[in-house]
Write a protein that holds these residues in place. Structure first.
Motif, mmCIF file in Angstrom:
data_model
loop_
_atom_site.group_PDB
_atom_site.id
_atom_site.type_symbol
_atom_site.label_atom_id
_atom_site.label_comp_id
_atom_site.label_asym_id
_atom_site.label_seq_id
_atom_site.Cartn_x
_atom_site.Cartn_y
_atom_site.Cartn_z
ATOM 1 N N ARG A 14 0.831 -1.206 0.000
ATOM 2 C CA ARG A 14 0.000 0.000 0.000
ATOM 3 C C ARG A 14 0.870 1.262 0.000
ATOM 4 O O ARG A 14 0.588 2.219 -0.711
ATOM 5 N N VAL A 15 1.927 1.246 0.787
ATOM 6 C CA VAL A 15 2.843 2.387 0.846
ATOM 7 C C VAL A 15 3.494 2.622 -0.515
ATOM 8 O O VAL A 15 3.588 3.762 -0.985
ATOM 9 N N THR A 16 3.929 1.544 -1.158
ATOM 10 C CA THR A 16 4.555 1.661 -2.476
ATOM 11 C C THR A 16 3.583 2.221 -3.491
ATOM 12 O O THR A 16 3.936 3.098 -4.296
ATOM 13 N N ARG A 17 2.355 1.745 -3.467
ATOM 14 C CA ARG A 17 1.334 2.238 -4.396
ATOM 15 C C ARG A 17 1.051 3.714 -4.176
ATOM 16 O O ARG A 17 0.917 4.483 -5.129
ATOM 17 N N ASN A 18 0.964 4.121 -2.908
ATOM 18 C CA ASN A 18 0.710 5.533 -2.604
ATOM 19 C C ASN A 18 1.831 6.421 -3.132
ATOM 20 O O ASN A 18 1.582 7.493 -3.690
ATOM 21 N N ALA A 19 3.078 5.963 -2.947
ATOM 22 C CA ALA A 19 4.230 6.760 -3.375
ATOM 23 C C ALA A 19 4.298 6.885 -4.893
ATOM 24 O O ALA A 19 4.868 7.855 -5.417
ATOM 25 N N MET A 20 3.722 5.917 -5.601
ATOM 26 C CA MET A 20 3.720 5.931 -7.066
ATOM 27 C C MET A 20 2.494 6.624 -7.645
ATOM 28 O O MET A 20 2.408 6.816 -8.859
ATOM 29 N N ASP A 238 16.391 7.608 3.948
ATOM 30 C CA ASP A 238 15.405 6.538 4.113
ATOM 31 C C ASP A 238 14.096 7.030 3.502
ATOM 32 O O ASP A 238 13.260 7.636 4.170
ATOM 33 N N GLU A 239 13.929 6.783 2.219
ATOM 34 C CA GLU A 239 12.791 7.321 1.482
ATOM 35 C C GLU A 239 11.468 6.706 1.908
ATOM 36 O O GLU A 239 10.409 7.328 1.761
ATOM 37 N N LYS A 240 11.503 5.505 2.457
ATOM 38 C CA LYS A 240 10.269 4.832 2.815
ATOM 39 C C LYS A 240 9.505 5.590 3.890
ATOM 40 O O LYS A 240 8.269 5.565 3.919
ATOM 41 N N ILE A 241 10.218 6.276 4.780
ATOM 42 C CA ILE A 241 9.536 6.991 5.856
ATOM 43 C C ILE A 241 8.614 8.061 5.286
ATOM 44 O O ILE A 241 7.446 8.166 5.659
ATOM 45 N N ALA A 242 9.120 8.867 4.359
ATOM 46 C CA ALA A 242 8.286 9.886 3.731
ATOM 47 C C ALA A 242 7.182 9.264 2.897
ATOM 48 O O ALA A 242 6.073 9.809 2.807
ATOM 49 N N ASP A 243 7.456 8.109 2.295
ATOM 50 C CA ASP A 243 6.419 7.407 1.518
ATOM 51 C C ASP A 243 5.277 6.964 2.421
ATOM 52 O O ASP A 243 4.113 6.970 2.017
ATOM 53 N N VAL A 247 2.439 13.239 4.113
ATOM 54 C CA VAL A 247 2.507 14.630 4.571
ATOM 55 C C VAL A 247 3.591 14.705 5.639
ATOM 56 O O VAL A 247 3.453 14.146 6.721
ATOM 57 N N THR A 248 4.690 15.382 5.315
ATOM 58 C CA THR A 248 5.816 15.492 6.243
ATOM 59 C C THR A 248 6.541 16.801 6.000
ATOM 60 O O THR A 248 6.596 17.298 4.865
ATOM 61 N N ALA A 249 7.096 17.365 7.066
ATOM 62 C CA ALA A 249 7.938 18.554 6.927
ATOM 63 C C ALA A 249 9.344 18.190 6.479
ATOM 64 O O ALA A 249 10.140 19.073 6.185
ATOM 65 N N SER A 250 9.634 16.883 6.391
ATOM 66 C CA SER A 250 11.024 16.449 6.216
ATOM 67 C C SER A 250 11.242 15.475 5.062
ATOM 68 O O SER A 250 11.905 14.451 5.237
ATOM 69 N N PRO A 251 10.709 15.757 3.866
ATOM 70 C CA PRO A 251 11.027 14.868 2.743
ATOM 71 C C PRO A 251 12.523 14.879 2.462
ATOM 72 O O PRO A 251 13.140 15.951 2.420
ATOM 73 N N ASP A 252 13.111 13.723 2.284
ATOM 74 C CA ASP A 252 14.560 13.555 2.087
ATOM 75 C C ASP A 252 15.358 13.970 3.313
ATOM 76 O O ASP A 252 16.575 14.141 3.245
ATOM 77 N N GLY A 253 14.682 14.095 4.466
ATOM 78 C CA GLY A 253 15.370 14.527 5.674
ATOM 79 C C GLY A 253 15.614 13.439 6.689
ATOM 80 O O GLY A 253 16.255 13.678 7.716
ATOM 81 N N PHE A 254 15.101 12.238 6.426
ATOM 82 C CA PHE A 254 15.324 11.116 7.356
ATOM 83 C C PHE A 254 16.576 10.377 6.896
ATOM 84 O O PHE A 254 16.534 9.554 5.974
ATOM 85 N N LEU A 255 17.687 10.663 7.532
ATOM 86 C CA LEU A 255 18.981 10.120 7.113
ATOM 87 C C LEU A 255 19.402 8.992 8.032
ATOM 88 O O LEU A 255 19.545 9.188 9.250
ATOM 89 N N ARG A 256 19.615 7.824 7.468
ATOM 90 C CA ARG A 256 20.018 6.649 8.250
ATOM 91 C C ARG A 256 21.513 6.412 8.072
ATOM 92 O O ARG A 256 22.023 6.442 6.939
ATOM 93 N N ARG A 257 22.193 6.181 9.166
ATOM 94 C CA ARG A 257 23.619 5.879 9.085
ATOM 95 C C ARG A 257 23.778 4.388 8.770
ATOM 96 O O ARG A 257 23.365 3.520 9.535
#
Length: 260
Positions: A14-20, A238-243, A247-257
């Motif tokens: 469902r998450v993948t479909r929403n992101a697409m 971590d693109e999946k989090i925004a997917d 609705v997020t203030a931090s697209p491309d902002g969740f950085l995983r080490r």
């Protein structure tokens, strides 16, 4: 496939479909912009203290804290203290769950876990409210610029001895400031933990949207993240989090080490 695996499979699909779904993605961006124009993020509290965040991002941070189980969270930007209180409450919950698992009593005084909050201006009424909150035992506040050498050195010294560290950046949102914060604090993040850079969505909003503020597209947290990642390949977005959030203030902002 057992019921739990089935649920997770269906959720991920469902998450993948929403992101697409381009229409849904654009609708989410439009809603976010309309919400920001109405100061929507100022409407929420965390255990009684105002927290200037989208509820989706509040949930995302809660999920990451449970996943990583950090013993230290470093936050730049204090404001009213809601984010510090949320992080502290999650650390207290981790302590409580570990105590139950080990069959011992939950004792806050024995906890090593800590939230460090840094802000150039911690207003007295906010400091008093935070220090009088039940979660205050988990919180240490430092007043000063988050990128001042003496403040950076102080935080690095306090971070010694902690094994699982997470960083949340939500102070000045200009390119240069965020880049300096990334250089200062991201190295403290432990492997498979996160550095979350808030308000990267500034890059996606119209020029002049934040009236009276210096940040704009091209001079934003996201522009800083993009530049920083070019020479810091041990982190990834971590693109999946925004997917999941949409609705997020931090697209491309969740950085995983990915590498310690």
């Amino acid at each position: 496939m057992n019921p739990i695996e089935l649920f997770e499979f269906e959720r991920d699909l469902r998450v993948t479909r929403n992101a697409m779904d381009e229409k849904f993605v654009e609708l989410s961006k439009k809603w976010r912009q309309e919400a920001m124009g109405r100061f929507y993020v100022y409407n929420f509290t965390s255990l009684g203290r105002p927290i200037i965040q989208f509820p989706q991002d509040m949930i995302a941070i809660q999920q990451l804290i449970w996943l990583v189980k950090p013993d230290l969270i470093i936050e730049t930007g204090v404001a009213h203290g809601g984010s510090l209180i949320q992080s502290a409450s999650q650390l207290a919950l981790l302590d409580m769950c570990e105590s139950i698992t080990l069959g011992g009593a939950f004792d806050v005084a024995k906890s090593k876990r800590k939230v460090i909050g840094i802000d150039i201006d911690i207003r007295e009424h906010n400091r008093c409210a935070i220090e009088s909150h039940p979660m205050s035992a988990y919180i240490e506040m430092i007043e000063g610029s988050s990128i001042a050498p003496e403040i950076v050195a102080q935080v690095h010294e306090l971070a010694k001895g902690y094994n699982r560290i997470m960083v949340l950046m939500d102070s000045m949102h200009t390119h240069d400031h965020v880049l300096a914060e990334l250089n200062a604090y991201a190295p403290l993040v432990s492997e498979n933990s996160y550095c979350v850079v808030f308000d990267t969505f500034v890059e996606d909003l119209p020029v002049g949207f934040f009236k009276g503020r210096p940040w704009n597209p091209g001079n934003s947290p996201k522009s800083a993240v993009k530049k920083w990642l070019k020479s810091n390949t041990h982190f990834c977005i971590d693109e999946k989090i925004a997917d999941v959030l949409m609705v997020t203030a931090s697209p491309d902002g969740f950085l995983r080490r990915t590498v310690g």
